[in-house]
Motif scaffolding. Structure first.
Motif, PDB file in Angstrom:
ATOM      1  N   GLU A  88       7.742   6.430   2.353  1.00  0.00           N
ATOM      2  CA  GLU A  88       6.948   7.654   2.509  1.00  0.00           C
ATOM      3  C   GLU A  88       7.230   8.641   1.380  1.00  0.00           C
ATOM      4  OE1 GLU A  88       4.604   9.055   4.840  1.00  0.00           O
ATOM      5  OE2 GLU A  88       4.330   6.909   5.138  1.00  0.00           O
ATOM      6  N   LYS A  89       8.494   8.778   0.996  1.00  0.00           N
ATOM      7  CA  LYS A  89       8.856   9.692  -0.087  1.00  0.00           C
ATOM      8  C   LYS A  89       8.221   9.249  -1.408  1.00  0.00           C
ATOM      9  CE  LYS A  89      11.449  12.768   1.728  1.00  0.00           C
ATOM     10  NZ  LYS A  89      10.960  14.145   1.734  1.00  0.00           N
ATOM     11  N   ILE A  90       8.279   7.972  -1.698  1.00  0.00           N
ATOM     12  CA  ILE A  90       7.691   7.440  -2.925  1.00  0.00           C
ATOM     13  C   ILE A  90       6.173   7.629  -2.907  1.00  0.00           C
ATOM     14  CG2 ILE A  90       7.236   5.304  -4.216  1.00  0.00           C
ATOM     15  CD1 ILE A  90      10.119   4.441  -3.282  1.00  0.00           C
ATOM     16  N   TRP A  91       5.560   7.352  -1.764  1.00  0.00           N
ATOM     17  CA  TRP A  91       4.107   7.493  -1.637  1.00  0.00           C
ATOM     18  C   TRP A  91       3.688   8.957  -1.826  1.00  0.00           C
ATOM     19  CZ3 TRP A  91       0.519   3.953  -1.887  1.00  0.00           C
ATOM     20  CH2 TRP A  91      -0.786   4.286  -1.535  1.00  0.00           C
ATOM     21  N   ALA A  92       4.434   9.888  -1.226  1.00  0.00           N
ATOM     22  CA  ALA A  92       4.117  11.313  -1.357  1.00  0.00           C
ATOM     23  C   ALA A  92       4.250  11.751  -2.820  1.00  0.00           C
ATOM     24  CB  ALA A  92       5.023  12.145  -0.469  1.00  0.00           C
ATOM     25  N   ARG A  93       5.280  11.282  -3.515  1.00  0.00           N
ATOM     26  CA  ARG A  93       5.465  11.623  -4.924  1.00  0.00           C
ATOM     27  C   ARG A  93       4.302  11.065  -5.749  1.00  0.00           C
ATOM     28  NH1 ARG A  93      10.571   9.476  -6.607  1.00  0.00           N
ATOM     29  NH2 ARG A  93      11.460  11.307  -5.605  1.00  0.00           N
ATOM     30  N   ARG A  94       3.894   9.860  -5.431  1.00  0.00           N
ATOM     31  CA  ARG A  94       2.782   9.241  -6.159  1.00  0.00           C
ATOM     32  C   ARG A  94       1.497  10.047  -5.957  1.00  0.00           C
ATOM     33  NH1 ARG A  94      -0.373   3.892  -4.837  1.00  0.00           N
ATOM     34  NH2 ARG A  94      -1.291   3.503  -6.856  1.00  0.00           N
ATOM     35  N   GLN A  95       1.261  10.505  -4.747  1.00  0.00           N
ATOM     36  CA  GLN A  95       0.064  11.303  -4.477  1.00  0.00           C
ATOM     37  C   GLN A  95       0.129  12.655  -5.198  1.00  0.00           C
ATOM     38  OE1 GLN A  95       0.086  11.135  -0.166  1.00  0.00           O
ATOM     39  NE2 GLN A  95      -1.695   9.780  -0.203  1.00  0.00           N
ATOM     40  N   ASN A 106       1.781  13.312  -7.981  1.00  0.00           N
ATOM     41  CA  ASN A 106       1.606  13.051  -9.415  1.00  0.00           C
ATOM     42  C   ASN A 106       0.150  12.774  -9.755  1.00  0.00           C
ATOM     43  OD1 ASN A 106       4.321  13.422  -9.806  1.00  0.00           O
ATOM     44  ND2 ASN A 106       4.807  11.245  -9.883  1.00  0.00           N
ATOM     45  N   ALA A 107      -0.539  12.040  -8.894  1.00  0.00           N
ATOM     46  CA  ALA A 107      -1.955  11.745  -9.130  1.00  0.00           C
ATOM     47  C   ALA A 107      -2.777  13.022  -9.046  1.00  0.00           C
ATOM     48  CB  ALA A 107      -2.467  10.713  -8.132  1.00  0.00           C
ATOM     49  N   GLY A 108      -2.437  13.894  -8.097  1.00  0.00           N
ATOM     50  CA  GLY A 108      -3.157  15.162  -7.959  1.00  0.00           C
ATOM     51  C   GLY A 108      -2.899  16.088  -9.128  1.00  0.00           C
ATOM     52  N   ALA A 109      -1.680  16.099  -9.632  1.00  0.00           N
ATOM     53  CA  ALA A 109      -1.325  16.976 -10.741  1.00  0.00           C
ATOM     54  C   ALA A 109      -1.999  16.544 -12.033  1.00  0.00           C
ATOM     55  CB  ALA A 109       0.187  16.995 -10.934  1.00  0.00           C
ATOM     56  N   GLY A 147      -5.919  12.662 -11.540  1.00  0.00           N
ATOM     57  CA  GLY A 147      -6.330  11.276 -11.321  1.00  0.00           C
ATOM     58  C   GLY A 147      -6.435  10.961  -9.847  1.00  0.00           C
ATOM     59  N   THR A 148      -6.776   9.741  -9.598  1.00  0.00           N
ATOM     60  CA  THR A 148      -6.823   9.250  -8.227  1.00  0.00           C
ATOM     61  C   THR A 148      -5.840   8.101  -8.107  1.00  0.00           C
ATOM     62  OG1 THR A 148      -8.541   7.636  -8.681  1.00  0.00           O
ATOM     63  CG2 THR A 148      -9.274   9.852  -8.018  1.00  0.00           C
ATOM     64  N   LEU A 149      -5.659   7.626  -6.915  1.00  0.00           N
ATOM     65  CA  LEU A 149      -4.764   6.507  -6.696  1.00  0.00           C
ATOM     66  C   LEU A 149      -5.457   5.166  -6.897  1.00  0.00           C
ATOM     67  CD1 LEU A 149      -2.742   7.735  -3.609  1.00  0.00           C
ATOM     68  CD2 LEU A 149      -2.069   7.736  -5.999  1.00  0.00           C
TER      69      LEU A 149
END
Length: 91
Positions: free
Chosen positions: A66-73, A75-78, A81-83
């Motif tokens: 969950e932590k990795i997924w939240a960081r990925r989201q 970073n994509a928002g910043a 981009g999209t996932l």
């Protein structure tokens, strides 16, 4: 305030629900694991042992997932981009 109390409190105030999701996931997983193990073995002790070991390890893995997924989201928002998978370049 204890470190654990601060950790739990800070997760709630930041809107990060990963700890709450992890606890509810753990409860669900323990219940399912015990039920399946008990039905397969017919033994309360073995069912309990399996229900304690496997979900405990899986729950820790889920928390970090969950932590990795939240960081990925984030970073994509910043980056705007999209996932989704990037499209190949056309020349």
């Amino acid at each position: 305030m204890s470190a654990l109390k601060l950790f739990v409190h800070n997760h709630g105030t930041n809107g990060d629900q990963s700890l709450i999701k992890t606890v509810t996931f753990a409860l669900t997983h323990f219940t399912v694991a015990f039920t399946v193990a008990y039905l397969l073995t017919g033994d309360l002790l073995i069912g309990s042992l399996i229900a304690m070991v496997e979900p405990a390890i899986n729950t820790v893995a889920y928390f970090f997932h969950e932590k990795i997924w939240a960081r990925r989201q984030r970073n994509a928002g910043a980056s705007g981009g999209t996932l989704a998978h990037p499209q190949p370049h056309t020349f």
